[in-house]
Design a protein around this motif. Structure first.
Motif, PDB file in Angstrom:
ATOM      1  N   HIS A  50       0.853  -1.194   0.000  1.00  0.00           N
ATOM      2  CA  HIS A  50       0.000   0.000   0.000  1.00  0.00           C
ATOM      3  C   HIS A  50       0.891   1.247   0.000  1.00  0.00           C
ATOM      4  N   ASP A  51       0.774   2.047  -1.063  1.00  0.00           N
ATOM      5  CA  ASP A  51       1.642   3.218  -1.205  1.00  0.00           C
ATOM      6  C   ASP A  51       1.085   4.475  -0.530  1.00  0.00           C
ATOM      7  N   TYR A  52      -0.238   4.642  -0.584  1.00  0.00           N
ATOM      8  CA  TYR A  52      -0.901   5.848  -0.097  1.00  0.00           C
ATOM      9  C   TYR A  52      -0.252   7.124  -0.637  1.00  0.00           C
ATOM     10  N   PRO A  53      -0.062   7.236  -1.951  1.00  0.00           N
ATOM     11  CA  PRO A  53       0.585   8.439  -2.484  1.00  0.00           C
ATOM     12  C   PRO A  53      -0.214   9.714  -2.250  1.00  0.00           C
ATOM     13  N   SER A  54      -1.549   9.595  -2.138  1.00  0.00           N
ATOM     14  CA  SER A  54      -2.365  10.798  -1.953  1.00  0.00           C
ATOM     15  C   SER A  54      -2.082  11.483  -0.615  1.00  0.00           C
ATOM     16  N   LYS A  55      -1.435  10.762   0.330  1.00  0.00           N
ATOM     17  CA  LYS A  55      -1.132  11.333   1.630  1.00  0.00           C
ATOM     18  C   LYS A  55       0.272  11.925   1.695  1.00  0.00           C
ATOM     19  N   CYS A  56       1.024  11.780   0.619  1.00  0.00           N
ATOM     20  CA  CYS A  56       2.383  12.331   0.588  1.00  0.00           C
ATOM     21  C   CYS A  56       2.302  13.845   0.384  1.00  0.00           C
TER      22      CYS A  56
END
Length: 418
Positions: free
Chosen positions: A258-264
């Motif tokens: 799970h990368d969760y790029p939107s939270k970076c």
């Protein structure tokens, strides 16, 4: 004897008697990488070494055992081809690769692919559908074409295998009575998206065009809607640096799988350089249509005009000025919109159907109302007429007359909107 320069290659014999030839391979980051050839026969080892040198000189970079189909497709989609296509196309590519290519041949070494491997991929994908097999073939062939351009392959094995045939499923539109019944039930039940379904059936607009419709592109005074934007789910990527071995990122987000790029905090959009978008919420953004024909002015049929006039007074936050939204102002995601469409069909006791059926329904209703083909194509935003049949431009007045014919056909009560 001339001194051997770096990259020429070396030949030596191990204690076991095995002759080993090695050549340094150029890399993008300057790190050292070698390719070796071996043989128990010295002359054969020399012959292999000379061929390896020629390959490197001609720009053909030998593939190692670690260069599998899976690894190449990941690199191809991330750094080579992914940024050249629209976000929706990329999402489709990712799904096809994940579901149909990798399970069948993902662990195969790239330069060892054979026609039999490609046919094995076809067989796996055809368990789902002929179209799935066809898409898998097209994507694999494109990826291998780029591998040739990058010097990783000499030939494209997928090009030597026939692309699977596919017969498109016929999408049956809703009948006139079904369309009327669906709208009546939605209005009677107080469905907050009743006007959304009416717009889908009466305008023939695409899902993204309606989910991204803003009030400043709805001209109720003149009865026109400007469909020049659409809502899309656009892929994002971490912009904070390289991923750590434990699966996390420098920003502290992410975990294995799970990368969760939107939270970076330094996230970036993975889109072509010339792609225009307006971020709205998370990965949802407004984009322009891919063709000039896609953006168009469409007259508003009277029943829809009345429903939109009533809907405009909806309470709640609306920071993005969207026509249809959540109560807190967030845009409605395509996935949720699909789920709510199925619920509307079920409430009207109609069989489940993809949302795109609404566009087919509009086309069918317009044809049934006697609207000419070139006017229908302009209303629906198709390019085939202009590209292949040379029809003249259709003005807004002709489209307005077509929509009036649709009003008559559906016999909708302007006083109630249904």
């Amino acid at each position: 004897m001339a001194r051997r320069t770096k990259g020429d290659g070396s030949l030596f014999q191990r204690k076991s008697g095995l002759w080993v030839g090695a050549v340094e391979i150029p890399t993008a980051d300057g790190s050292r990488r070698q390719k070796q050839v071996t043989s128990m026969d010295r002359n054969k080892a020399i012959e292999k070494l000379r061929k390896l040198r020629r390959d490197v000189e001609e720009g053909y970079l030998p593939v190692t055992g670690a260069t599998t189909v899976a690894r190449w497709l990941d690199q191809w989609l991330t750094t080579i081809h992914g940024r050249e296509v629209r976000p929706s196309t990329r999402v489709s590519y990712e799904a096809t690769i994940r579901l149909y290519i990798l399970p069948a041949i993902g662990d195969r070494r790239l330069d060892k692919l054979t026609p039999e491997h490609v046919r094995r991929m076809h067989t796996h994908a055809e368990k789902t559908s002929g179209r799935a097999a066809q898409k898998a073939h097209i994507i694999l062939q494109r990826a291998l074409d780029d591998a040739i351009k990058e010097g990783l392959l000499r030939t494209n094995v997928a090009a030597r295998v026939h692309k699977p045939r596919h017969r498109a499923d016929v999408r049956e539109p809703l009948t006139t009575d079904q369309a009327k019944h669906l709208l009546r039930v939605a209005i009677t039940n107080g469905d907050p998206l009743a006007s959304r379904w009416a717009a889908a059936l009466l305008l023939g607009a695409r899902q993204g065009e309606l989910l991204g419709l803003q009030w400043d592109r709805v001209d109720l005074d003149h009865g026109l809607i400007d469909l020049t934007r659409q809502l899309q789910q656009v892929r994002q990527a971490h912009g904070c640096g390289e991923r750590h071995p434990d699966g996390t990122w420098p920003c502290g987000m992410g975990k294995p799988g799970h990368d969760y790029p939107s939270k970076c905090p330094r996230r970036r959009w993975e889109t072509p350089a010339d792609f225009e978008l307006t971020p709205l919420h998370g990965s949802l953004a407004l984009t322009k249509p891919k063709t000039k024909a896609g953006g168009r002015l469409v007259p508003i049929p009277e029943p829809l005009w009345l429903m939109l006039l009533d809907h405009q007074g909806k309470a709640g936050l609306n920071p993005h000025n969207l026509v249809w939204r959540h109560d807190d102002g967030r845009p409605i995601s395509p996935r949720l919109d699909y789920t709510l469409w199925q619920a509307a069909l079920a409430a009207a006791e109609l069989p489940a159907a993809p949302l795109h059926v609404a566009r087919h329904t509009t086309a069918s209703l317009l044809a049934e109302a006697g609207v000419s083909e070139h006017v229908r194509m302009q209303i629906l935003g198709h390019v085939a007429v202009a590209a292949h049949r040379g029809y003249v431009h259709v003005d807004v007045e002709q489209r307005r007359q077509a929509m009036a014919s649709l009003d008559t056909l559906l016999e909708l009560d302007a006083a109630t909107g249904a």
